[in-house]
Design an enzyme around this catalytic site. Structure first.
Site: not given
Length: 427
Positions: A22-23, A117, A122, A305, A397
């Protein structure tokens, strides 16, 4: 309202194939904006974040065609917009990667402040610092980030903190800057290396990704390319933690074992046994789960994560475990949900103290965020009775086909649809 219902008591057994990272995908897809031609990307994860990014590209004028479930062709040759609309950007953090990519392509970008999220502040100050150092002007007006530059120039940038997002975003802009850009104190995660490899396949000149210093020689043009995304270390780690939590025996395939080392080290310390092959790991547990301490750190440390999933697993450990969050300010929102299931976890700032319990008991809970939602699944798999998980949009997601994969491993999990406000009769 869509929900997951997980009934515990079945140790996970079997084989699970891991999807694309995903990242990496959420950085590589915006990076296609830099190409003048077609990019064919393989091993894309079947998750909602990817679907959303492809919608953004389509609305900006790109041609997007799926070639099967795992492969997409993206042609951004005739992109007509440099704006990412609010209704799409609000749902995911990675939408801000379009700032760097659009600056690199057309020297102009407008992107609404991103969503995703919510587990602490951030800021994007390091992103802006990098863009401005290269000659861009950046302002934020009513939630819209606007960046413009007559010319991007190569410079020396030292990030004040190690930041994955800013490392990626500034890299995306720097590949088209004039001259040499040197980025110091950068993040070193595997998906940053994957992005650099993808950009290089399009004609960029990036060296040093995966180390503390990245050097980028700007190029005049970038072309299309074929590329395959790396496997998802966090998805793999989640199934490994679930196997250990349930006392199961799971073979995790389509992975890069080297990427898993920060996770496997902690699982071994907790009493797991692990066998390794070229592209697979087998994880199982026969004895009692042992208490451990975990501190999340930037790569090559233990990934933030994986923190919630480890917490869920450690509720079953003998003794007291301590998790220290070394990346985000507030990533323990999921703890209240685990405690509703009978966990004994107390939080003080960035530290969670987990007292192991004999059993958890199913109850209605919610996914507070993507990885917190994964923790609810793991907890549900070890709990007595059924656990109903709300707000599963967070989970979807980042985890593809999660119900099918858990079920194939012998877990009892299903996806249900209920009218809003109605409690499932499955509980």
């Amino acid at each position: 309202m869509n929900r997951f219902v997980v009934t515990g008591g079945n140790p996970l057994h079997g084989t699970v194939k891991i999807g694309g990272a995903k990242n990496a995908a959420v950085a590589i897809i915006p990076a296609t904006v830099l190409a003048r031609g077609k990019c064919v990307i393989d091993n894309i994860p079947n998750i909602s974040d990817v679907t959303l990014l492809l919608r953004i590209l389509t609305e900006m004028g790109a041609t997007v065609r799926m070639q099967g479930k795992k492969t997409v062709e993206i042609d951004t040759t005739h992109l007509v917009s440099h704006t990412v609309p609010y209704n799409l950007a609000k749902n995911m953090r990675a939408s801000y990667y379009f700032i760097g990519a659009l600056l690199g392509r057309s020297r102009e970008a407008s992107v609404f402040m991103p969503g995703g999220c919510n587990f602490g502040v951030r800021p994007i100050d390091q992103h802006i610092k990098g863009f401005e150092a290269m000659g861009a002007s950046v302002d934020i007006d009513k939630g819209m980030i606007n960046a413009q530059a007559e010319q991007l120039r190569g410079v020396h940038i030292y990030f004040d903190v190690v930041t994955v997002g800013a490392t990626i975003n500034v890299m995306l802009a720097a590949v088209r800057a004039k001259g040499l850009t040197i980025l110091e104190n950068v993040a070193k995660e595997p998906h940053i290396v994957d992005l650099a490899n993808f950009l290089n396949s399009m004609g960029a000149d990036i060296r040093g990704a995966g180390t503390d210093v990245i050097k980028i020689h700007g190029v005049d043009m970038m072309h299309g390319a074929n590329y395959s995304i790396i496997p998802d270390q966090i998805e793999a780690g989640t199934y490994m933690a679930a196997a250990v939590a349930t006392g199961g025996d799971v073979r995790v395939e389509n992975i890069i074992p080297k990427h898993m080392e920060p996770i496997t080290a902690r699982l071994l310390a907790a009493g797991a046994q692990i066998e390794e092959g070229d592209d697979w790991l087998r994880v199982f547990r026969t004895g009692r789960l042992q208490r451990i301490n975990v501190k999340t750190m930037p790569h090559p440390g233990f990934p933030t994560d994986m923190q919630p999933q480890m917490a869920a697993m450690l509720t079953m450990a003998e003794g007291t475990s301590i998790i220290t969050e070394g990346v985000w300010d507030n990533r323990f929102k999921y703890v209240d949900e685990l405690n509703r299931l009978g966990a004994r976890i107390t939080v003080d700032g960035k530290v969670a103290v987990i007292e192991g319990v004999e059993t958890l008991t199913g109850a209605p809970v919610k996914a507070t965020d993507l990885r917190g939602g994964a923790a609810m699944i793991i907890a549900g798999l070890v709990a007595r009775g059924s656990t109903e998980i709300e707000e599963i949009i967070h989970i979807e997601r980042g985890y593809e086909d999660v119900v099918e994969k858990v079920t194939a491993l012998g877990g009892d999990m299903k996806r249900i649809t209920l009218p809003d406000g109605e409690l499932s009769k499955a509980l």
